[in-house]
Design an enzyme around this catalytic site. Structure first.
Site, PDB file in Angstrom:
ATOM      1  N   CYS A 172       3.079  -3.322   4.063  1.00 61.30           N
ATOM      2  CA  CYS A 172       2.219  -2.230   4.641  1.00 61.30           C
ATOM      3  C   CYS A 172       2.680  -1.610   5.833  1.00 61.30           C
ATOM      4  CB  CYS A 172       0.741  -2.855   4.848  1.00 61.30           C
ATOM      5  SG  CYS A 172       0.695  -3.752   6.206  1.00 61.30           S
ATOM      6  N   HIS A 211       7.372 -31.294   8.811  1.00 63.07           N
ATOM      7  CA  HIS A 211       6.991 -29.970   8.528  1.00 63.07           C
ATOM      8  C   HIS A 211       5.616 -29.920   7.490  1.00 63.07           C
ATOM      9  CE1 HIS A 211       9.890 -28.385  11.134  1.00 63.07           C
ATOM     10  NE2 HIS A 211      10.937 -28.967  10.185  1.00 63.07           N
ATOM     11  N   THR A 232       2.432  -1.786   9.026  1.00 60.38           N
ATOM     12  CA  THR A 232       2.838  -2.960  10.021  1.00 60.38           C
ATOM     13  C   THR A 232       3.244  -4.316   9.435  1.00 60.38           C
ATOM     14  OG1 THR A 232       0.597  -3.315  10.355  1.00 60.38           O
ATOM     15  CG2 THR A 232       1.572  -1.494  11.921  1.00 60.38           C
ATOM     16  N   ASP A 289       0.837  -1.234  -0.224  1.00 63.39           N
ATOM     17  CA  ASP A 289       0.012  -0.127  -0.067  1.00 63.39           C
ATOM     18  C   ASP A 289       0.887   1.469   0.034  1.00 63.39           C
ATOM     19  OD1 ASP A 289       0.878   0.387   2.631  1.00 63.39           O
ATOM     20  OD2 ASP A 289      -0.943   0.285   3.521  1.00 63.39           O
ATOM     21  N   HIS A 294      10.373 -24.200   7.536  1.00 60.86           N
ATOM     22  CA  HIS A 294       9.497 -25.188   8.430  1.00 60.86           C
ATOM     23  C   HIS A 294       7.997 -24.831   8.041  1.00 60.86           C
ATOM     24  CE1 HIS A 294      11.994 -25.619  12.223  1.00 60.86           C
ATOM     25  NE2 HIS A 294      12.677 -25.806  11.245  1.00 60.86           N
TER      26      HIS A 294
HETATM   27  C1  RB5 Z   1      -2.244   2.629   6.430  1.00 65.40           C
HETATM   28  O1  RB5 Z   1      -2.078   3.699   7.294  1.00 65.40           O
HETATM   29  C2  RB5 Z   1      -1.693   1.320   7.499  1.00 65.40           C
HETATM   30  O2  RB5 Z   1      -3.190   1.374   8.247  1.00 65.40           O
HETATM   31  C3  RB5 Z   1      -1.481   0.135   6.837  1.00 65.40           C
HETATM   32  O3  RB5 Z   1      -0.464   0.312   5.911  1.00 65.40           O
HETATM   33  C4  RB5 Z   1      -1.231  -1.281   7.425  1.00 65.40           C
HETATM   34  O4  RB5 Z   1      -0.156  -0.707   8.465  1.00 65.40           O
HETATM   35  C5  RB5 Z   1      -2.225  -1.903   8.017  1.00 65.40           C
HETATM   36  O5  RB5 Z   1      -2.272  -3.044   8.563  1.00 65.40           O
END
Ligand code: RB5
Length: 143
Positions: free
Chosen positions: A64, A132, A66, A8, A97
């Site tokens: 993304c 596994h 996180t 994203d 694994h």
């Molecule tokens: C975008 O702001 C953020 O929410 C997205 O990149 C991600 O971290 C969602 O899990």
């Protein structure tokens, strides 16, 4: 094998960096977007990358902010084993694994150099099979 890449807006800069890194290593990539820093919805990119990986029985990298959102969306696909990794060891073991076929990264969690090292570890490691495989076969719920 082609490595599919998608992110994203939060992962866009890291995706571009990874694309250059992989091409520099003569690894073929398919960039599934996003192509700008404009705000967008990570599930769209996660689902389109995972559909391509399932179809080709290939490998992918999703990014993304996180890494959590893309990993949640990716693991809804029956043929996808997505691993959110913040260390090289996790990446190596996700392949050895768990036979992970999608690596998820959080661009707001790890730095670029660590991300490159994680990608390298993920791509170099091989699935060990044996016990596994039996465990992997137990992951998907019966339909
Ligand atoms: C975008 O702001 C953020 O929410 C997205 O990149 C991600 O971290 C969602 O899990």
């Amino acid at each position: 094998m082609v490595i599919h890449l998608a992110s994203d807006h939060a992962g866009f800069a890291l995706k571009e960096r990874l694309a250059r890194f992989l091409v520099g290593k003569d690894i073929a990539i398919h960039d599934e977007g996003t192509y700008t820093t404009e705000s967008c919805d990570y599930p769209f990119f996660a689902h389109s990358l995972c559909s391509a990986v399932e179809k080709e029985q290939g490998m992918g990298i999703l990014i993304c902010g996180t890494g959590i959102g893309v990993s949640m969306a990716a693991n809804r696909h029956k043929g996808i084993r997505a691993a959110l990794c913040t260390t090289e060891l996790q990446a190596r073991l996700a392949r050895r694994h768990n036979n992970a076929n999608v690596l998820c990264l959080g661009a707001r969690i790890i730095g670029e150099e660590l991300a490159l090292a994680i990608v390298e570890a993920f791509l170099e490691a091989q699935f060990e099979g044996g016990r596994h495989q039996r465990r992997i076969d137990m992951i998907n719920l019966p339909q």
